[in-house]
Design a protein around this motif. Structure first.
Motif, PDB file in Angstrom:
ATOM      1  N   ALA A 153       0.967  -1.260   0.082  1.00  0.00           N
ATOM      2  CA  ALA A 153      -0.061  -0.206   0.157  1.00  0.00           C
ATOM      3  C   ALA A 153       0.782   1.013   0.121  1.00  0.00           C
ATOM      4  O   ALA A 153       0.755   2.247  -0.601  1.00  0.00           O
ATOM      5  CB  ALA A 153      -0.979  -0.103   1.004  1.00  0.00           C
ATOM      6  N   ASN A 154       2.011   1.285   0.765  1.00  0.00           N
ATOM      7  CA  ASN A 154       2.720   2.552   0.968  1.00  0.00           C
ATOM      8  C   ASN A 154       3.460   2.757  -0.683  1.00  0.00           C
ATOM      9  O   ASN A 154       3.822   4.029  -0.761  1.00  0.00           O
ATOM     10  CB  ASN A 154       3.804   2.209   2.009  1.00  0.00           C
ATOM     11  N   PHE A 155       3.772   1.799  -1.276  1.00  0.00           N
ATOM     12  CA  PHE A 155       4.414   2.114  -2.518  1.00  0.00           C
ATOM     13  C   PHE A 155       3.571   2.753  -3.622  1.00  0.00           C
ATOM     14  O   PHE A 155       4.019   3.423  -4.459  1.00  0.00           O
ATOM     15  CB  PHE A 155       4.720   0.789  -3.022  1.00  0.00           C
ATOM     16  N   PHE A 156       2.082   2.650  -3.196  1.00  0.00           N
ATOM     17  CA  PHE A 156       1.108   3.358  -4.306  1.00  0.00           C
ATOM     18  C   PHE A 156       1.438   4.807  -3.998  1.00  0.00           C
ATOM     19  O   PHE A 156       1.079   5.651  -4.720  1.00  0.00           O
ATOM     20  CB  PHE A 156      -0.145   2.784  -3.949  1.00  0.00           C
ATOM     21  N   SER A 157       1.871   4.990  -2.699  1.00  0.00           N
ATOM     22  CA  SER A 157       1.857   6.643  -2.267  1.00  0.00           C
ATOM     23  C   SER A 157       3.332   7.112  -3.346  1.00  0.00           C
ATOM     24  O   SER A 157       3.226   8.038  -3.656  1.00  0.00           O
ATOM     25  CB  SER A 157       2.345   6.882  -0.963  1.00  0.00           C
ATOM     26  N   THR A 158       4.197   6.028  -3.184  1.00  0.00           N
ATOM     27  CA  THR A 158       5.450   6.605  -4.303  1.00  0.00           C
ATOM     28  C   THR A 158       4.865   6.769  -5.719  1.00  0.00           C
ATOM     29  O   THR A 158       5.537   7.771  -6.175  1.00  0.00           O
ATOM     30  CB  THR A 158       6.456   5.582  -3.926  1.00  0.00           C
ATOM     31  N   ILE A 159       4.080   5.859  -6.213  1.00  0.00           N
ATOM     32  CA  ILE A 159       3.568   5.918  -7.328  1.00  0.00           C
ATOM     33  C   ILE A 159       3.021   7.127  -7.566  1.00  0.00           C
ATOM     34  O   ILE A 159       3.178   7.884  -8.861  1.00  0.00           O
ATOM     35  CB  ILE A 159       2.687   4.811  -7.864  1.00  0.00           C
ATOM     36  N   LYS A 160       1.885   7.463  -6.864  1.00  0.00           N
ATOM     37  CA  LYS A 160       1.299   8.761  -6.810  1.00  0.00           C
ATOM     38  C   LYS A 160       2.200  10.103  -6.661  1.00  0.00           C
ATOM     39  O   LYS A 160       2.103  11.017  -7.685  1.00  0.00           O
ATOM     40  CB  LYS A 160       0.215   8.816  -5.548  1.00  0.00           C
TER      41      LYS A 160
ATOM     42  N   THR B 242       8.906  10.914 -15.713  1.00  0.00           N
ATOM     43  CA  THR B 242       8.126   9.948 -16.493  1.00  0.00           C
ATOM     44  C   THR B 242       6.788   9.604 -15.767  1.00  0.00           C
ATOM     45  O   THR B 242       6.873   9.143 -14.557  1.00  0.00           O
ATOM     46  CB  THR B 242       9.041   8.719 -16.836  1.00  0.00           C
ATOM     47  N   ILE B 243       5.638   9.486 -16.277  1.00  0.00           N
ATOM     48  CA  ILE B 243       4.582   9.026 -15.631  1.00  0.00           C
ATOM     49  C   ILE B 243       4.708   7.563 -15.651  1.00  0.00           C
ATOM     50  O   ILE B 243       4.754   7.057 -16.780  1.00  0.00           O
ATOM     51  CB  ILE B 243       3.235   9.680 -16.163  1.00  0.00           C
ATOM     52  N   PRO B 244       4.511   6.735 -14.495  1.00  0.00           N
ATOM     53  CA  PRO B 244       5.063   5.419 -14.553  1.00  0.00           C
ATOM     54  C   PRO B 244       3.923   4.814 -15.509  1.00  0.00           C
ATOM     55  O   PRO B 244       2.489   4.710 -14.818  1.00  0.00           O
ATOM     56  CB  PRO B 244       4.870   4.996 -13.191  1.00  0.00           C
ATOM     57  N   THR B 245       4.262   3.768 -16.230  1.00  0.00           N
ATOM     58  CA  THR B 245       3.217   3.147 -17.064  1.00  0.00           C
ATOM     59  C   THR B 245       2.599   1.864 -16.148  1.00  0.00           C
ATOM     60  O   THR B 245       1.479   1.502 -16.472  1.00  0.00           O
ATOM     61  CB  THR B 245       3.795   2.366 -18.313  1.00  0.00           C
ATOM     62  N   PHE B 246       3.296   1.576 -15.066  1.00  0.00           N
ATOM     63  CA  PHE B 246       2.626   0.589 -14.171  1.00  0.00           C
ATOM     64  C   PHE B 246       1.291   1.317 -13.816  1.00  0.00           C
ATOM     65  O   PHE B 246       0.362   0.504 -13.359  1.00  0.00           O
ATOM     66  CB  PHE B 246       3.476   0.569 -12.905  1.00  0.00           C
TER      67      PHE B 246
ATOM     68  N   THR C 247      -3.330   2.528 -16.497  1.00  0.00           N
ATOM     69  CA  THR C 247      -4.734   2.077 -16.694  1.00  0.00           C
ATOM     70  C   THR C 247      -5.330   1.720 -15.226  1.00  0.00           C
ATOM     71  O   THR C 247      -6.307   0.819 -15.269  1.00  0.00           O
ATOM     72  CB  THR C 247      -4.878   1.070 -17.819  1.00  0.00           C
ATOM     73  N   HIS C 248      -4.515   1.988 -14.171  1.00  0.00           N
ATOM     74  CA  HIS C 248      -4.840   1.212 -13.014  1.00  0.00           C
ATOM     75  C   HIS C 248      -5.802   2.220 -12.299  1.00  0.00           C
ATOM     76  O   HIS C 248      -5.879   3.550 -12.630  1.00  0.00           O
ATOM     77  CB  HIS C 248      -3.940   1.177 -12.159  1.00  0.00           C
ATOM     78  N   PRO C 249      -6.495   1.980 -11.240  1.00  0.00           N
ATOM     79  CA  PRO C 249      -7.322   2.759 -10.236  1.00  0.00           C
ATOM     80  C   PRO C 249      -6.549   3.873  -9.728  1.00  0.00           C
ATOM     81  O   PRO C 249      -5.148   3.485  -9.551  1.00  0.00           O
ATOM     82  CB  PRO C 249      -7.982   1.933  -9.240  1.00  0.00           C
ATOM     83  N   ASP C 250      -7.104   4.859  -9.154  1.00  0.00           N
ATOM     84  CA  ASP C 250      -6.075   5.983  -8.624  1.00  0.00           C
ATOM     85  C   ASP C 250      -5.213   5.241  -7.310  1.00  0.00           C
ATOM     86  O   ASP C 250      -6.039   4.665  -6.612  1.00  0.00           O
ATOM     87  CB  ASP C 250      -7.234   7.199  -8.015  1.00  0.00           C
ATOM     88  N   PRO C 251      -3.970   5.604  -7.470  1.00  0.00           N
ATOM     89  CA  PRO C 251      -3.190   5.121  -6.400  1.00  0.00           C
ATOM     90  C   PRO C 251      -3.417   5.633  -4.819  1.00  0.00           C
ATOM     91  O   PRO C 251      -3.118   4.797  -4.012  1.00  0.00           O
ATOM     92  CB  PRO C 251      -1.591   5.630  -6.857  1.00  0.00           C
ATOM     93  N   GLY C 252      -3.991   6.760  -4.755  1.00  0.00           N
ATOM     94  CA  GLY C 252      -4.373   7.150  -3.430  1.00  0.00           C
ATOM     95  C   GLY C 252      -5.594   6.061  -3.092  1.00  0.00           C
ATOM     96  O   GLY C 252      -5.411   5.738  -1.766  1.00  0.00           O
TER      97      GLY C 252
ATOM     98  N   GLY D  20      13.141  12.461  -2.184  1.00  0.00           N
ATOM     99  CA  GLY D  20      12.295  11.954  -1.391  1.00  0.00           C
ATOM    100  C   GLY D  20      11.306  10.737  -1.602  1.00  0.00           C
ATOM    101  O   GLY D  20      10.839   9.933  -0.963  1.00  0.00           O
ATOM    102  N   THR D  21      10.857  10.900  -2.926  1.00  0.00           N
ATOM    103  CA  THR D  21      10.350   9.954  -3.726  1.00  0.00           C
ATOM    104  C   THR D  21      10.865   8.827  -3.745  1.00  0.00           C
ATOM    105  O   THR D  21      10.585   7.777  -3.647  1.00  0.00           O
ATOM    106  CB  THR D  21       9.993  10.323  -5.157  1.00  0.00           C
ATOM    107  N   LEU D  22      12.178   8.764  -4.055  1.00  0.00           N
ATOM    108  CA  LEU D  22      13.025   7.732  -4.169  1.00  0.00           C
ATOM    109  C   LEU D  22      13.199   6.997  -2.939  1.00  0.00           C
ATOM    110  O   LEU D  22      13.246   5.562  -2.805  1.00  0.00           O
ATOM    111  CB  LEU D  22      14.312   7.963  -4.631  1.00  0.00           C
ATOM    112  N   ASN D  23      13.150   7.677  -1.863  1.00  0.00           N
ATOM    113  CA  ASN D  23      13.363   7.131  -0.535  1.00  0.00           C
ATOM    114  C   ASN D  23      12.015   6.973   0.305  1.00  0.00           C
ATOM    115  O   ASN D  23      12.036   6.500   1.528  1.00  0.00           O
ATOM    116  CB  ASN D  23      14.277   8.020   0.457  1.00  0.00           C
ATOM    117  N   SER D  24      10.810   7.377  -0.321  1.00  0.00           N
ATOM    118  CA  SER D  24       9.611   7.165   0.371  1.00  0.00           C
ATOM    119  C   SER D  24       9.559   8.004   1.672  1.00  0.00           C
ATOM    120  O   SER D  24       9.056   7.753   2.656  1.00  0.00           O
ATOM    121  CB  SER D  24       9.178   5.899   0.411  1.00  0.00           C
TER     122      SER D  24
END
Length: 489
Positions: A205-212, A221-225, A228-233, A467-471
């Motif tokens: 779940a925490n990694f979705f915060s990184t994606i966001k 780069t907007i991650p292609t992961f 087409t996925h639901p909102d990461p939040g 900060g994003t790299l280290n969450s």
């Protein structure tokens, strides 16, 4: 574009038609559903597509990371709903934050996503998600909606409705897009699978915060992961809830393993690898192949092992550089015309900055149905192609410019300017450019994350990126001696 320029063209054709579809139980849900693809066909599809994935992205050589991925992947495969599949796990050499799976058990993680994980549990959650797509047969249920396309060919570019879609493909691969219900189901499977091999799914779940954060950061780069996925939040909330419920029903000592994972990614390449080609100040430089050419101002671009492609944002034209087939200009021209079914209207030999070259103006013939006369294209909708074949350093390069026939004359000026700028690269600064890497360091003293980055010599302008790299956030507290990631050459 890299020195691995083998030109692979794989057409993945589904053999089972809807007329012969059967009903079978979904291995995950247990429900009966329409089955358009047998297990044997899934495996064959993965085996067919793998060479194209490798040709499009390349494999990243890191024995320790690859061994870790194999170990965790096989452990998860054994507890999955389909343990009999011949699972294979690969790290692809792309800076994009992405992971994807191909039917039959093929799972791919980019080095970009591996660099952004901060513990083994985050990795395991995403691994479970991707294996979930395979075990729940999501590709089979999407089969009649979207198929894998041919990779790395100029014909693909011509058939796309807008040239900007070239850049949007990430590495040029037309991946199956899943529905939101499939993505949500794979999140649930990811929680289950990662928990079963001993990891704390709250970290998924925490990694979705990184994606966001990545998707919201300008210039990244907007991650292609997540494309087409639901909102990461929302997924953060949902996956946290699923993890809490699973752990309540199955009490255990679930692992995170932060330090162990950080030591694994210490030294991993970060961002674009300059030796494979890079854009700077409106020029594309390729240090290994030792050439350069201009990139029009404001154009988007995408680099892959097979080709370099670029286009303006409005997508009314595009240019693609690739290695041509043939040891001479004449041989390359003949192969090009034959393979792409081109109607050549003009051709001329010339010289570009001392390099022998051949210019072709053509249109691609419309596909001919068996037993039917050749179809004529509507001149208003036809795609016009200008191709410069350039002989340089014992190779022949094809630089294609594409636009609608109605705007080709205006576009040609741009194409000609780019082709005319193709020349040898001799600047030592460009030839010897080193990639950035993720380095893992110990925090020198107690304090905030921003203070730790400053003490480790990181520029304040990159604080959000770090900060994003280290969450972590700027004011998060870090303890002396704890491990943290920086970016350096």
């Amino acid at each position: 574009m890299r020195t691995n320029t083998a030109f692979l063209q794989v057409s993945l054709v589904m053999a089972l038609s809807l007329a012969f579809a059967t009903c079978a139980r979904n291995p995950v849900t247990g429900k009966r559903e329409l089955n358009l693809m047998s297990q044997e066909q899934e495996i064959a599809l993965g085996q067919q597509s793998h060479p194209s994935v490798v040709a499009s992205m390349g494999l990243y050589d890191n024995k320790n990371l690859q061994a870790f991925m194999n170990q965790k992947g096989q452990a998860m495969a054994k507890i999955s709903h389909r343990p009999d599949l011949p699972y294979q796990f690969y790290i692809v050499d792309s800076p994009v934050v992405n992971a994807f799976a191909v039917p039959g058990g093929f799972v791919y993680f980019t080095r970009g996503i591996l660099a952004h994980f901060n513990n083994e549990a985050e990795f395991a959650g995403v691994l479970g998600h991707e294996i979930g797509h395979i075990t729940a047969r999501h590709a089979a249920s999407q089969q009649n909606k979207q198929l894998f396309g041919t990779l790395g060919t100029i014909a693909t570019a011509i058939l796309l409705p807008q040239a900007t879609e070239l850049a949007q493909q990430g590495a040029g691969l037309l991946l199956l897009k899943y529905s939101r219900s499939h993505e949500s189901q794979s999140d649930e499977i990811g929680v289950e699978y990662s928990s079963k091999i001993g990891y704390d799914a709250h970290q998924m779940a925490n990694f979705f915060s990184t994606i966001k954060r990545i998707s919201e950061s300008s210039g990244e780069t907007i991650p292609t992961f997540m494309s087409t996925h639901p909102d990461p939040g929302n997924r953060n909330v949902t996956v946290n809830k699923l993890a809490t419920e699973y752990q309540a029903k199955n009490p255990a000592n679930y692992q995170v393993n932060r330090d162990q994972y950080l030591r694994l990614v210490d030294g991993i390449t970060y961002g674009e690898d300059p030796k494979q080609g890079f854009v700077e100040n409106n020029q594309f430089y390729h240090p290994e192949l030792r050439f350069q050419f201009p990139v029009p101002s404001g154009w988007q671009h995408q680099n892959s092992p097979e080709q370099f492609q670029m286009s303006p944002k409005e997508g009314k034209m595009a240019m693609i550089l690739m290695l041509a087939k043939g040891s001479s200009l004449d041989e390359a021209a003949q192969n090009l015309v034959k393979e792409l079914s081109l109607n050549v209207s003009e051709n001329q030999k010339t010289t570009i900055n001392g390099n022998p070259a051949y210019v072709l103006i053509s249109q691609q013939q419309a596909p001919q149905q068996q037993g039917q006369p050749q179809q004529q294209q509507d001149p208003k909708t036809a795609t016009q192609i200008a191709t410069w074949l350039i002989q340089y350093n014992n190779a022949v390069y094809a630089l294609h410019g594409l636009s609608a026939a109605s705007t080709f004359n205006n576009s040609f000026r741009t194409f000609q300017s780019v082709a005319g700028g193709f020349k040898a690269l001799s600047d030592p600064d460009k030839l010897n450019r080193k990639p950035e890497r993720v380095l893992v360091k110990s925090v020198p003293r107690d304090g905030s994350f921003s203070e730790a980055m400053n003490a480790l010599g990181m520029p304040s302008a990159r604080l959000e990126e770090l900060g994003t790299l280290n969450s972590m956030r700027a004011n998060d507290r870090v303890a002396q001696g704890s491990l943290i990631k920086i970016i350096a050459k």
